[in-house]
Scaffold this motif. Structure first.
Motif, PDB file in Angstrom:
ATOM      1  N   GLN A   1      -4.499  17.485  -4.317  1.00 33.57           N
ATOM      2  CA  GLN A   1      -4.321  16.037  -4.492  1.00 33.57           C
ATOM      3  C   GLN A   1      -2.962  15.593  -3.951  1.00 33.57           C
ATOM      4  O   GLN A   1      -2.843  14.530  -3.320  1.00 33.57           O
ATOM      5  CB  GLN A   1      -4.443  15.668  -5.973  1.00 33.57           C
TER       6      GLN A   1
ATOM      7  N   HIS B   1       2.386   1.750  -3.390  1.00 33.76           N
ATOM      8  CA  HIS B   1       1.378   2.223  -4.343  1.00 33.76           C
ATOM      9  C   HIS B   1       1.148   3.730  -4.178  1.00 33.76           C
ATOM     10  O   HIS B   1       1.063   4.469  -5.169  1.00 33.76           O
ATOM     11  CB  HIS B   1       0.071   1.460  -4.128  1.00 33.76           C
ATOM     12  N   ILE B   2       1.055   4.194  -2.929  1.00 32.86           N
ATOM     13  CA  ILE B   2       0.827   5.617  -2.681  1.00 32.86           C
ATOM     14  C   ILE B   2       2.045   6.440  -3.095  1.00 32.86           C
ATOM     15  O   ILE B   2       1.917   7.525  -3.672  1.00 32.86           O
ATOM     16  CB  ILE B   2       0.479   5.866  -1.202  1.00 32.86           C
ATOM     17  N   GLN B   3       3.238   5.936  -2.803  1.00 31.58           N
ATOM     18  CA  GLN B   3       4.457   6.648  -3.203  1.00 31.58           C
ATOM     19  C   GLN B   3       4.553   6.777  -4.726  1.00 31.58           C
ATOM     20  O   GLN B   3       4.991   7.817  -5.240  1.00 31.58           O
ATOM     21  CB  GLN B   3       5.683   5.925  -2.641  1.00 31.58           C
ATOM     22  N   LYS B   4       4.119   5.740  -5.437  1.00 31.57           N
ATOM     23  CA  LYS B   4       4.106   5.805  -6.904  1.00 31.57           C
ATOM     24  C   LYS B   4       3.107   6.858  -7.371  1.00 31.57           C
ATOM     25  O   LYS B   4       3.398   7.657  -8.281  1.00 31.57           O
ATOM     26  CB  LYS B   4       3.740   4.434  -7.482  1.00 31.57           C
ATOM     27  N   ALA B   5       1.922   6.879  -6.742  1.00 30.33           N
ATOM     28  CA  ALA B   5       0.913   7.885  -7.092  1.00 30.33           C
ATOM     29  C   ALA B   5       1.409   9.288  -6.777  1.00 30.33           C
ATOM     30  O   ALA B   5       1.133  10.241  -7.516  1.00 30.33           O
ATOM     31  CB  ALA B   5      -0.388   7.602  -6.330  1.00 30.33           C
ATOM     32  N   LEU B   6       2.165   9.414  -5.691  1.00 29.66           N
ATOM     33  CA  LEU B   6       2.723  10.709  -5.296  1.00 29.66           C
ATOM     34  C   LEU B   6       3.690  11.229  -6.355  1.00 29.66           C
ATOM     35  O   LEU B   6       3.632  12.406  -6.741  1.00 29.66           O
ATOM     36  CB  LEU B   6       3.429  10.563  -3.946  1.00 29.66           C
ATOM     37  N   GLN B   7       4.560  10.351  -6.849  1.00 35.33           N
ATOM     38  CA  GLN B   7       5.517  10.765  -7.877  1.00 35.33           C
ATOM     39  C   GLN B   7       4.803  11.112  -9.174  1.00 35.33           C
ATOM     40  O   GLN B   7       5.156  12.095  -9.860  1.00 35.33           O
ATOM     41  CB  GLN B   7       6.540   9.648  -8.116  1.00 35.33           C
ATOM     42  N   THR B   8       3.773  10.323  -9.510  1.00 37.82           N
ATOM     43  CA  THR B   8       2.985  10.612 -10.715  1.00 37.82           C
ATOM     44  C   THR B   8       2.330  11.985 -10.607  1.00 37.82           C
ATOM     45  O   THR B   8       2.312  12.761 -11.580  1.00 37.82           O
ATOM     46  CB  THR B   8       1.915   9.530 -10.925  1.00 37.82           C
ATOM     47  N   GLN B   9       1.794  12.297  -9.421  1.00 37.14           N
ATOM     48  CA  GLN B   9       1.144  13.589  -9.220  1.00 37.14           C
ATOM     49  C   GLN B   9       2.148  14.736  -9.264  1.00 37.14           C
ATOM     50  O   GLN B   9       1.855  15.802  -9.794  1.00 37.14           O
ATOM     51  CB  GLN B   9       0.392  13.592  -7.880  1.00 37.14           C
TER      52      GLN B   9
ATOM     53  N   LEU C   1      -2.173  12.940  -0.753  1.00 32.00           N
ATOM     54  CA  LEU C   1      -1.288  11.777  -0.866  1.00 32.00           C
ATOM     55  C   LEU C   1      -0.209  11.821   0.218  1.00 32.00           C
ATOM     56  O   LEU C   1       0.113  10.794   0.821  1.00 32.00           O
ATOM     57  CB  LEU C   1      -0.659  11.725  -2.256  1.00 32.00           C
TER      58      LEU C   1
ATOM     59  N   GLU D   1       0.836  -1.212   0.000  1.00 33.06           N
ATOM     60  CA  GLU D   1       0.000   0.000   0.000  1.00 33.06           C
ATOM     61  C   GLU D   1       0.862   1.250   0.000  1.00 33.06           C
ATOM     62  O   GLU D   1       0.591   2.211  -0.723  1.00 33.06           O
ATOM     63  CB  GLU D   1      -0.929  -0.003   1.217  1.00 33.06           C
TER      64      GLU D   1
END
Length: 289
Positions: free
Chosen positions: A40, A10-18, A44, A7
């Protein structure tokens, strides 16, 4: 509840994407679009309990929303800043930001946003020891959430108000709030608040001397917390249930609960409580019960 490694990843990946999306948005987007991207990003950071990162993003978002004249965005950023300050134990600062957000939500006629801010102000007031002020804010939020039939929020506030009244020794009025919450939570699908409600209701009945009425609620709490693997609360419910059985002189039932709570206390390293249970069990054995 702590995050699993997957988890968190997954959040760290979403953070970098954002972050990457925001870098481009700063050149092509409007102030409102950049502000929304920062919100957003802040959320995160919050999911990772990086409150410093959240605060930075919310503060920057607030500036963009002010430039755009976007009051809804300002309210959202101010609410986020209030939560961050509360996480840093800066409750006076949290109250200031949340009050500003509530005023904007009121101006925008967003009653649910306003209600959420008022409830959070109540949390900070309670953390500061101002229980009367906290209950007042909870009541204000309760009225607004009732108007929108937000039963989840209504039930949570009823538990908070009841808990404040328990602390004040007003067990009868606390029980009234817990009973009202129970009627809502039994219709829902979330076992955790239902378990807490059953526990608090059982405790209020016990403190009122209604040990027979306490037992079914505490039994339900024991069952639900067992299913949830919430052993600290299960232990609390079993101890309370043992007391209720003891007061009714139902020695076998009291002993059964004490024998069940002992390994829970030992597992949690609660040596003093475990020793107390052993002493009571030894007393029962000496009396042949």
């Amino acid at each position: 509840m702590s995050l699993t490694d997957s988890e968190r990843a997954h959040i760290q990946k979403a953070l970098q994407t954002q972050r990457d999306a925001l870098a481009a948005l700063r050149f092509t987007g409007s102030p409102t679009e950049v502000g929304n991207g920062l919100i957003q990003l802040a959320e995160l950071h919050g999911m990772l309990e990086d409150h410093a990162g959240s605060r930075q993003s919310y503060e920057e978002a607030l500036g963009f929303f002010k430039t755009a004249g976007n009051k809804a965005g300002q309210a959202q950023a101010l609410y986020g800043l209030g939560i961050v300050r509360a996480n840093f134990e800066d409750h006076p600062g949290a109250i200031e930001r949340l009050a500003q957000a509530a005023a904007l939500y009121n101006e925008l006629k967003d009653q649910e946003g306003e209600a959420l801010c008022r409830a959070c102000v109540g949390e900070s007031l309670r953390a500061l020891g101002h229980t009367d002020g906290a209950e007042e804010k909870y009541q204000e939020a309760l009225i607004l959430f009732r108007q929108h039939r937000n039963t989840q929020r209504v039930a949570a506030l009823l538990l908070d108000i009841g808990d404040i009244r328990m602390e004040a020794g007003d067990y009868k009025r606390a029980r009234e709030r817990f009973l009202e919450a129970l009627s809502l939570l039994e219709k829902g699908e979330d076992p955790e608040p239902l378990a807490l409600c059953q526990l608090l209701l059982g405790e209020s009945e016990g403190l009122l001397g209604n040990h027979e009425a306490a037992r079914p609620h505490l039994l339900q709490a024991v069952s639900l917390y067992g299913q949830l693997h919430e052993h600290a609360f299960e232990a609390r419910a079993r101890w309370d249930l043992a007391l209720a059985c003891y007061h009714q002189q139902d020695w076998p039932a009291a002993r059964a609960q004490l024998e069940a709570v002992l390994p829970l206390y030992e597992e949690q390293g609660r040596a003093d409580e475990a020793a107390k249970v052993r002493n009571v069990l030894a007393h029962f054995t000496a009396r042949g019960v």
